[in-house]
Design an enzyme around this catalytic site. Structure first.
Site, short mmCIF file in Angstrom:
data_model
loop_
_atom_site.label_atom_id
_atom_site.label_comp_id
_atom_site.label_asym_id
_atom_site.label_seq_id
_atom_site.Cartn_x
_atom_site.Cartn_y
_atom_site.Cartn_z
N ARG A 42 0.83 -1.21 0.00
CA ARG A 42 0.00 0.00 0.00
C ARG A 42 0.87 1.27 0.00
NH1 ARG A 42 -0.78 4.74 2.55
NH2 ARG A 42 -0.32 3.73 4.54
N ASP A 43 1.49 1.56 1.11
CA ASP A 43 2.27 2.80 1.20
C ASP A 43 3.46 2.76 0.23
OD1 ASP A 43 2.69 5.29 2.19
OD2 ASP A 43 3.39 4.70 4.16
N HIS A 270 5.52 4.57 12.65
CA HIS A 270 5.58 4.48 11.18
C HIS A 270 6.57 5.55 10.71
CE1 HIS A 270 3.22 4.14 7.21
NE2 HIS A 270 3.91 5.25 7.03
N HIS A 272 9.32 7.28 8.03
CA HIS A 272 9.90 7.43 6.70
C HIS A 272 11.36 7.84 6.90
CE1 HIS A 272 6.29 7.20 4.02
NE2 HIS A 272 5.70 7.29 5.22
N CYS A 303 5.36 9.96 0.01
CA CYS A 303 4.02 10.48 0.27
C CYS A 303 3.68 11.51 -0.79
CB CYS A 303 3.94 11.11 1.66
SG CYS A 303 2.35 11.88 1.97
N ASN A 312 9.42 4.56 3.01
CA ASN A 312 9.33 4.10 4.39
C ASN A 312 10.67 3.47 4.76
OD1 ASN A 312 6.54 3.82 3.05
ND2 ASN A 312 6.08 3.80 5.20
C1 LIG Z 1 -9.65 12.13 0.92
C2 LIG Z 1 -10.77 11.65 0.04
C3 LIG Z 1 -11.35 10.38 0.65
C4 LIG Z 1 -11.84 12.74 0.00
O1 LIG Z 1 -12.89 12.38 -0.90
P1 LIG Z 1 -14.09 13.38 -1.19
O2 LIG Z 1 -14.39 14.11 0.07
O3 LIG Z 1 -15.20 12.61 -1.81
O4 LIG Z 1 -13.55 14.49 -2.18
P2 LIG Z 1 -12.72 14.40 -3.56
O5 LIG Z 1 -12.89 15.70 -4.26
O6 LIG Z 1 -11.29 14.04 -3.31
O7 LIG Z 1 -13.41 13.28 -4.45
C5 LIG Z 1 -12.87 13.02 -5.71
C6 LIG Z 1 -13.65 11.92 -6.38
O8 LIG Z 1 -13.30 10.69 -5.75
C7 LIG Z 1 -14.48 10.01 -5.30
N1 LIG Z 1 -14.13 9.33 -4.05
C8 LIG Z 1 -14.05 9.84 -2.81
N2 LIG Z 1 -13.68 8.91 -1.94
C9 LIG Z 1 -13.54 7.77 -2.64
C10 LIG Z 1 -13.17 6.45 -2.25
N3 LIG Z 1 -12.89 6.13 -0.99
N4 LIG Z 1 -13.12 5.51 -3.22
C11 LIG Z 1 -13.39 5.82 -4.52
N5 LIG Z 1 -13.74 7.05 -4.93
C12 LIG Z 1 -13.82 8.02 -4.01
C13 LIG Z 1 -15.49 11.12 -5.10
O9 LIG Z 1 -16.80 10.62 -5.15
C14 LIG Z 1 -15.16 12.03 -6.26
O10 LIG Z 1 -15.70 11.47 -7.46
P3 LIG Z 1 -16.38 12.43 -8.59
O11 LIG Z 1 -17.57 13.06 -7.94
O12 LIG Z 1 -15.33 13.43 -8.93
O13 LIG Z 1 -16.69 11.49 -9.69
C15 LIG Z 1 -10.27 11.37 -1.39
O14 LIG Z 1 -9.78 12.58 -1.91
C16 LIG Z 1 -9.17 10.36 -1.42
O15 LIG Z 1 -9.41 9.15 -1.41
N6 LIG Z 1 -7.92 10.84 -1.50
C17 LIG Z 1 -6.73 10.01 -1.41
C18 LIG Z 1 -6.33 9.85 0.05
C19 LIG Z 1 -5.07 9.02 0.14
O16 LIG Z 1 -4.96 7.93 -0.38
N7 LIG Z 1 -4.04 9.57 0.82
C20 LIG Z 1 -2.80 8.89 0.92
C21 LIG Z 1 -2.89 7.83 1.97
S1 LIG Z 1 -2.52 8.46 3.58
C22 LIG Z 1 -0.86 8.12 3.72
O17 LIG Z 1 -0.23 7.64 2.81
C23 LIG Z 1 -0.20 8.41 5.03
C24 LIG Z 1 0.08 7.14 5.84
C25 LIG Z 1 -1.20 6.46 6.26
O18 LIG Z 1 0.82 6.21 5.07
C26 LIG Z 1 0.88 7.49 7.09
C27 LIG Z 1 1.96 8.52 6.86
O19 LIG Z 1 3.07 8.20 6.45
O20 LIG Z 1 1.63 9.68 7.13
#
Ligand SMILES: CC(C)(COP(=O)([O-])OP(=O)([O-])OC[C@H]1O[C@@H](n2cnc3c(N)ncnc32)[C@H](O)[C@@H]1OP(=O)([O-])[O-])[C@@H](O)C(=O)NCCC(=O)NCCSC(=O)C[C@@](C)(O)CC(=O)[O-]
Length: 367
Positions: A42-43, A270, A272, A303, A312
């Protein structure tokens, strides 16, 4: 929050988690066992520009499963518009449920779920196999990633803070934005209870924020950790997303978490390795009783919201460190190093794990 409110909250938390906390902590200390959470699928892969075939991802997970790892983060149900690489996570979940990869020990597979949309997509697959003759043991941890920094909650989670009902008592924008993140996770915790899935919560940018700089208030991290435990989180993974963490900062954060009533047994770290500090900070974590660490084989990762962030910490490096300190991980470093080299080749990246490369070089010499 006043100190009285804070004390009350801690007392409520202590009443809610007495057995799990004692058991987890005792088990970890007596066996001196460290759990490595492999986040490579995933990450490690989420940021890769080149589309990686579903078959390669499944093969990756199968190979990891044979190394002795007990927890693998296999994908995320996030928006494919933002993270196209994770678009086939439903297929990965389905594959794991249908044909659990062969493994020496049962494996927990976790998937990151940021909102109800992702939860719905996860449950569509999960419910289909729930109660089936051959379910994978203990599959699925919904994993929301809020962060203590309002600026980071914005890009990573798209919170807007426009909804005044998100937290009626919030008077400052920081609290409102964080409250909006937490509000969004309520259905995920609800489903966790309903389907008996453990919810692992991430706290991002806990030791430095790409927007606000290196000084993240550890009290805010602790406050968020307490809120997430109160909501029902089984474990909190505290993430140094930017790699800005140092030994003194890690120490201060862990002391603050402890003072807020958060037990080491409830935490994972966690790291990096952007500034090469990940293993140093890991040792600080070990000294504070933390026994769960996230890592990514071959040091894959980065990220999308943290410019310049490298991968990571390498899982092979983490395993080597633990073994060098006399701690057990259950992971076969030779097998893990081969997986690291293989996936780095598949992705077209250099293998960033020093211990992985050194292990492979030793094996080659011994042939
Ligand atoms: C943040 C949200 C959920 C806000 O989702 P939202 O509030 O719906 O807003 P949006 O404008 O980003 O939505 C864009 C489009 O995606 C759809 N959508 C919305 N959610 C989903 C979903 N779950 N599955 C599939 N589709 C989705 C949504 O319906 C929309 O479709 P449209 O109307 O344009 O056709 C979305 O923007 C998103 O999924 N963003 C990606 C978040 C992400 O993956 N971030 C990286 C992971 S976190 C990380 O890596 C950190 C970590 C955990 O490893 C620890 C660290 O190191 O810090």
């Amino acid at each position: 929050m006043s100190s009285r409110q804070s004390a009350l909250r801690i007392a409520r938390l202590a009443a809610r988690y007495p057995c799990r906390r004692t058991l987890a902590t005792t088990a970890a200390r007596s066996a001196e066992q460290v759990r490595i959470v492999e986040v490579g699928p995933r990450d490690g892969l989420q940021n890769e520009k080149k589309a990686i075939e579903l078959e390669t991802k499944i093969e990756f997970i199968k190979r990891l499963a044979q190394t002795g790892l007990r927890t693998i983060e296999a994908g995320s149900f996030v928006s494919p518009k933002w993270v196209p690489q994770m678009a086939n996570s439903s297929n990965i979940l389905e594959h794991i449920l249908q044909q659990p990869p062969q493994a020496p020990e049962p494996i927990n597979y976790q998937f990151l779920l940021p909102n109800s949309y992702g939860l719905g997509n996860f449950l569509k697959v999960y419910k289909h196999y729930e109660g089936s003759a051959q379910p994978a043991a203990d599959t699925g941890y919904p994993t929301p990633p809020p962060s203590p920094s309002p600026s980071d909650n914005g890009p990573a989670l798209n919170t807007s803070s426009q909804d005044p009902n998100a937290m009626p008592s919030a008077t400052d924008p920081t609290a409102a934005i964080i409250a909006e993140s937490l509000e969004r996770f309520k259905p995920i915790f609800g489903a966790g209870k309903e389907y008996r899935l453990r919810v692992r919560a991430y706290i991002s940018v806990a030791l430095g924020c790409p927007f606000e700089g290196p000084d993240v208030d550890p009290h805010k991290v602790a406050e968020l950790a307490v809120s997430l435990l109160e909501m029902g989180a089984h474990e909190i993974s505290v993430a140094d997303t930017t790699g800005m963490g140092t030994a003194p900062k890690t120490q201060e954060l862990l002391k603050t978490l402890k003072a807020a009533g958060v037990d080491a047994g409830d935490l994972a770290l966690h790291f990096h390795d952007t500034y090469g500090m990940a293993l140093v900070n890991t040792v600080v974590g070990l000294d504070h009783g933390i026994r769960t660490f996230d890592a990514s084989v071959a040091g894959l990762g980065g990220c999308p919201y943290s410019p310049g962030a490298t991968g990571n910490v390498g899982s092979e490096d983490m395993v080597h460190l633990c073994h060098s300190l006399g701690l057990k991980t259950g992971v076969d470093i030779e097998k893990l190093s081969r997986v690291g080299e293989w996936i780095a080749g598949e992705v077209g990246k250099a293998n960033e794990s020093r211990a992985g490369k050194a292990t492979l070089a030793r094996l080659k010499r011994e042939l």
